[in-house]
Design an enzyme around this catalytic site. Structure first.
Site, PDB file in Angstrom:
ATOM      1  N   ARG A   1     -64.009  -2.700  10.610  1.00  0.00           N
ATOM      2  CA  ARG A   1     -64.230  -0.900  10.299  1.00  0.00           C
ATOM      3  C   ARG A   1     -62.225  -0.836  10.649  1.00  0.00           C
ATOM      4  O   ARG A   1     -62.238  -1.454  11.209  1.00  0.00           O
ATOM      5  CB  ARG A   1     -65.066   0.280  11.050  1.00  0.00           C
ATOM      6  CG  ARG A   1     -66.801  -0.427  10.668  1.00  0.00           C
ATOM      7  CD  ARG A   1     -66.512   0.737   9.080  1.00  0.00           C
ATOM      8  NE  ARG A   1     -66.187   1.571   9.057  1.00  0.00           N
ATOM      9  CZ  ARG A   1     -66.850   2.375   9.125  1.00  0.00           C
ATOM     10  NH1 ARG A   1     -68.143   2.889   9.615  1.00  0.00           N
ATOM     11  NH2 ARG A   1     -66.134   3.770   8.576  1.00  0.00           N
TER      12      ARG A   1
ATOM     13  N   ARG B   1     -61.232  13.889   2.237  1.00  0.00           N
ATOM     14  CA  ARG B   1     -60.446  13.260   3.025  1.00  0.00           C
ATOM     15  C   ARG B   1     -59.324  12.943   4.303  1.00  0.00           C
ATOM     16  O   ARG B   1     -58.323  13.203   3.797  1.00  0.00           O
ATOM     17  CB  ARG B   1     -61.150  11.804   3.048  1.00  0.00           C
ATOM     18  CG  ARG B   1     -62.729  11.850   2.789  1.00  0.00           C
ATOM     19  CD  ARG B   1     -63.438  10.223   2.665  1.00  0.00           C
ATOM     20  NE  ARG B   1     -62.980   9.204   3.441  1.00  0.00           N
ATOM     21  CZ  ARG B   1     -63.083   7.940   3.711  1.00  0.00           C
ATOM     22  NH1 ARG B   1     -63.140   7.310   2.195  1.00  0.00           N
ATOM     23  NH2 ARG B   1     -62.714   6.581   4.035  1.00  0.00           N
TER      24      ARG B   1
ATOM     25  N   LYS C   1     -65.017   3.996  -6.431  1.00  0.00           N
ATOM     26  CA  LYS C   1     -65.872   2.888  -5.735  1.00  0.00           C
ATOM     27  C   LYS C   1     -67.032   3.816  -4.810  1.00  0.00           C
ATOM     28  O   LYS C   1     -68.028   2.753  -4.337  1.00  0.00           O
ATOM     29  CB  LYS C   1     -65.571   1.811  -5.607  1.00  0.00           C
ATOM     30  CG  LYS C   1     -64.090   2.510  -3.916  1.00  0.00           C
ATOM     31  CD  LYS C   1     -63.622   0.903  -3.467  1.00  0.00           C
ATOM     32  CE  LYS C   1     -62.728   1.036  -2.480  1.00  0.00           C
ATOM     33  NZ  LYS C   1     -63.277   1.447  -1.001  1.00  0.00           N
ATOM     34  N   ASP C   2     -66.650   4.475  -3.949  1.00  0.00           N
ATOM     35  CA  ASP C   2     -67.047   5.103  -3.121  1.00  0.00           C
ATOM     36  C   ASP C   2     -68.357   6.729  -3.332  1.00  0.00           C
ATOM     37  O   ASP C   2     -69.154   6.563  -3.142  1.00  0.00           O
ATOM     38  CB  ASP C   2     -66.427   6.020  -1.885  1.00  0.00           C
ATOM     39  CG  ASP C   2     -66.019   5.512  -0.692  1.00  0.00           C
ATOM     40  OD1 ASP C   2     -65.873   3.850  -0.576  1.00  0.00           O
ATOM     41  OD2 ASP C   2     -64.854   5.665  -0.634  1.00  0.00           O
TER      42      ASP C   2
ATOM     43  N   SER D   1     -58.314  10.851   5.957  1.00  0.00           N
ATOM     44  CA  SER D   1     -57.109   9.106   6.132  1.00  0.00           C
ATOM     45  C   SER D   1     -56.038   9.572   5.180  1.00  0.00           C
ATOM     46  O   SER D   1     -55.620  10.110   4.549  1.00  0.00           O
ATOM     47  CB  SER D   1     -57.896   8.114   5.288  1.00  0.00           C
ATOM     48  OG  SER D   1     -58.175   8.045   3.841  1.00  0.00           O
TER      49      SER D   1
ATOM     50  N   ARG E   1     -56.433  -2.578  10.274  1.00  0.00           N
ATOM     51  CA  ARG E   1     -56.953  -3.506   9.852  1.00  0.00           C
ATOM     52  C   ARG E   1     -55.764  -4.165   9.161  1.00  0.00           C
ATOM     53  O   ARG E   1     -55.972  -5.317  10.510  1.00  0.00           O
ATOM     54  CB  ARG E   1     -57.613  -2.934   8.689  1.00  0.00           C
ATOM     55  CG  ARG E   1     -58.866  -2.569   8.363  1.00  0.00           C
ATOM     56  CD  ARG E   1     -59.444  -2.290   6.952  1.00  0.00           C
ATOM     57  NE  ARG E   1     -60.599  -1.214   6.932  1.00  0.00           N
ATOM     58  CZ  ARG E   1     -61.817  -1.598   6.586  1.00  0.00           C
ATOM     59  NH1 ARG E   1     -62.000  -2.306   5.790  1.00  0.00           N
ATOM     60  NH2 ARG E   1     -63.065  -0.544   6.727  1.00  0.00           N
TER      61      ARG E   1
ATOM     62  N   ASN F   1     -59.110   2.085   9.232  1.00  0.00           N
ATOM     63  CA  ASN F   1     -58.267   2.697   7.884  1.00  0.00           C
ATOM     64  C   ASN F   1     -57.144   1.419   8.385  1.00  0.00           C
ATOM     65  O   ASN F   1     -56.975  -0.045   8.863  1.00  0.00           O
ATOM     66  CB  ASN F   1     -57.634   3.535   8.932  1.00  0.00           C
ATOM     67  CG  ASN F   1     -56.349   3.860   9.902  1.00  0.00           C
ATOM     68  OD1 ASN F   1     -55.942   3.182  10.558  1.00  0.00           O
ATOM     69  ND2 ASN F   1     -55.848   5.143  10.455  1.00  0.00           N
ATOM     70  N   VAL F   2     -56.060   1.271   7.148  1.00  0.00           N
ATOM     71  CA  VAL F   2     -55.500   0.168   7.201  1.00  0.00           C
ATOM     72  C   VAL F   2     -54.402  -0.550   8.040  1.00  0.00           C
ATOM     73  O   VAL F   2     -53.815  -1.034   8.094  1.00  0.00           O
ATOM     74  CB  VAL F   2     -54.522   1.055   5.371  1.00  0.00           C
ATOM     75  CG1 VAL F   2     -53.642  -0.390   5.046  1.00  0.00           C
ATOM     76  CG2 VAL F   2     -55.474   0.995   4.675  1.00  0.00           C
TER      77      VAL F   2
ATOM     78  N   ARG G   1     -69.591  -7.034  -0.169  1.00  0.00           N
ATOM     79  CA  ARG G   1     -69.133  -7.878  -1.458  1.00  0.00           C
ATOM     80  C   ARG G   1     -67.924  -9.150  -1.349  1.00  0.00           C
ATOM     81  O   ARG G   1     -68.442 -10.091  -1.580  1.00  0.00           O
ATOM     82  CB  ARG G   1     -69.062  -7.485  -2.218  1.00  0.00           C
ATOM     83  CG  ARG G   1     -68.021  -7.433  -3.418  1.00  0.00           C
ATOM     84  CD  ARG G   1     -67.350  -5.875  -4.555  1.00  0.00           C
ATOM     85  NE  ARG G   1     -66.468  -6.035  -3.428  1.00  0.00           N
ATOM     86  CZ  ARG G   1     -64.795  -5.754  -3.276  1.00  0.00           C
ATOM     87  NH1 ARG G   1     -64.694  -6.941  -4.150  1.00  0.00           N
ATOM     88  NH2 ARG G   1     -64.053  -4.703  -2.581  1.00  0.00           N
ATOM     89  N   ARG G   2     -66.604  -8.272  -0.570  1.00  0.00           N
ATOM     90  CA  ARG G   2     -65.778  -9.794   0.201  1.00  0.00           C
ATOM     91  C   ARG G   2     -65.902 -11.055   0.751  1.00  0.00           C
ATOM     92  O   ARG G   2     -66.336 -11.807   0.138  1.00  0.00           O
ATOM     93  CB  ARG G   2     -64.833  -8.747   0.907  1.00  0.00           C
ATOM     94  CG  ARG G   2     -64.003  -7.629   0.049  1.00  0.00           C
ATOM     95  CD  ARG G   2     -63.330  -7.130  -0.071  1.00  0.00           C
ATOM     96  NE  ARG G   2     -62.497  -6.217  -0.466  1.00  0.00           N
ATOM     97  CZ  ARG G   2     -61.775  -4.506   0.193  1.00  0.00           C
ATOM     98  NH1 ARG G   2     -62.264  -4.474   1.487  1.00  0.00           N
ATOM     99  NH2 ARG G   2     -61.381  -4.479  -0.841  1.00  0.00           N
TER     100      ARG G   2
ATOM    101  N   CYS H   1     -73.030   0.592  -2.093  1.00  0.00           N
ATOM    102  CA  CYS H   1     -71.406   0.847  -2.164  1.00  0.00           C
ATOM    103  C   CYS H   1     -71.787  -0.426  -1.002  1.00  0.00           C
ATOM    104  O   CYS H   1     -70.648  -1.450  -0.408  1.00  0.00           O
ATOM    105  CB  CYS H   1     -70.571   1.891  -1.862  1.00  0.00           C
ATOM    106  SG  CYS H   1     -70.762   2.393  -0.725  1.00  0.00           S
TER     107      CYS H   1
ATOM    108  N   THR I   1     -62.767  -8.034   6.413  1.00  0.00           N
ATOM    109  CA  THR I   1     -62.775  -6.752   5.636  1.00  0.00           C
ATOM    110  C   THR I   1     -64.677  -6.559   6.590  1.00  0.00           C
ATOM    111  O   THR I   1     -65.587  -6.228   6.982  1.00  0.00           O
ATOM    112  CB  THR I   1     -63.433  -7.840   4.578  1.00  0.00           C
ATOM    113  OG1 THR I   1     -63.663  -6.999   3.566  1.00  0.00           O
ATOM    114  CG2 THR I   1     -64.698  -9.227   4.829  1.00  0.00           C
TER     115      THR I   1
END
Length: 336
Positions: free
Chosen positions: A169, A22, A92-93, A24, A175, A171-172, A147-148, A262, A143
């Site tokens: 939503r 990807r 996890k994806d 990112s 966020r 990228n790092v 789950r979180r 997920c 988030t």
């Protein structure tokens, strides 16, 4: 590799291998790490082939687009069409069903599994909530993960704390930018991703798995290639870390048995104890935190060719107990 060709197609020894990733910053960092290791092991150069996935272009929340596979499908298509030789995913994806023609060639040793808080003024979660409550404000924590959200809201309910989870939503940079701009008081991200980006200094608190159990496979990478490329499978297998592969097999078996994707509020963490005993924690909840179902199972694992099957059986068994206790009703729509 003892003079043997790396793939069945017998390319020239210096022909670069094409690694699909990807676009990112995090994906590129992770793929770059793997590329360097593959070059070290094989002597072959590796070129990164950037591929845009549906999850990268959609601005909808993951829960709306059905998070399972949205960051993976385009890379798998490129593999099957021969446009790349192998791909690196955040494990996890990865959907729990393995598609025909592809194989999980390696699961390298896992990074830190924990989630991390990045908060205003370097505060821990409890400190942040307490300080804002004293000022008559509710802490707003961002988030993109149900789950979180489920676990943060359950934590707040248990303490009578004022906390609002906000779906985000991006990228790092995006966020963390919400915190820097003051739009949010904190965000929760995976510690592993921040470490791999060299941004661990921005973490204000590592969230204990007792508070925030991670996503199945969190902190691990998946290296995938086609089943036909036997030479490449052999080469990539040198990057495999069996204890990590076995642990995530248990977590993913739980996820698969729950038929949850997920984007579902499901968490799982397998950890190694004394003398090769695997402990699996499973969590299923409602996003509002009103109900959080937690269970665990332990089992001895022999690290031989049946280790993944043993771990998978442990995951299936714990998931069955969760379902018996009403987990299906907590997850909303189950993945198909």
């Amino acid at each position: 590799m003892n003079g043997q060709p790396l793939t069945d197609q017998a390319p020239a020894a210096t022909a670069p291998l094409r690694l699909g990733t990807r676009r990112s910053a995090l994906a590129m960092a992770q793929s770059g790490m793997v590329a360097r290791e593959v070059t070290r092991l094989t002597g072959r150069p590796v070129e990164l082939v950037e591929i845009t996935t549906y999850g990268d272009t959609s601005r909808e929340a993951l829960a709306q687009i059905g998070g399972t596979g949205v960051f993976v499908s385009a890379l798998r298509d490129a593999l099957l069409e021969g446009r790349i030789d192998f791909a690196v995913h955040s494990l996890k994806d990865l959907p729990t069903a393995e598609p025909a023609g592809l194989v999980l060639a390696a699961v390298p040793e896992r990074e830190d599994v924990r989630d991390a808080l990045v908060a205003q003024e370097g505060l821990a979660l409890g400190e942040l909530v307490e300080k804002l409550a004293g000022a008559g404000r509710t802490a707003r924590v961002g988030t993109g993960s149900p789950r979180r959200m489920a676990q943060l809201n359950a934590w707040a309910r248990a303490r009578g704390a004022q906390l609002e989870t906000v779906a985000i939503r991006g990228n790092v940079d995006t966020r963390i930018g919400f915190v820097a701009s003051g739009e949010l008081d904190a965000v929760v991200l995976a510690t592993a991703g921040l470490n791999r980006l060299g941004r661990s200094a921005e973490i204000t608190e590592h969230l204990d798995p007792e508070l925030m159990t991670p996503a199945p496979g969190q902190g691990a990478l998946a290296i995938e290639c086609t089943t036909a490329d036997r030479g490449l499978i052999t080469a990539l297998s040198a990057l495999d870390h069996l204890p990590t592969r076995v642990a995530v097999a248990a977590e993913r078996a739980l996820l698969a048995t729950l038929e949850a994707g997920c984007s579902a509020p499901v968490a799982a963490l397998a950890t190694w104890g004394h003398e090769y005993e695997l402990r699996l924690e499973g969590v299923v909840g409602t996003v509002d935190g009103a109900t959080l179902l937690k269970m665990s199972a332990n089992g001895p694992i022999v690290l031989d060719e049946t280790a993944e099957q043993q771990a998978t059986a442990l995951g299936h068994a714990l998931a069955a107990r969760l379902l018996d206790a009403g987990a299906a009703a907590l997850m909303g729509e189950r993945a198909r």
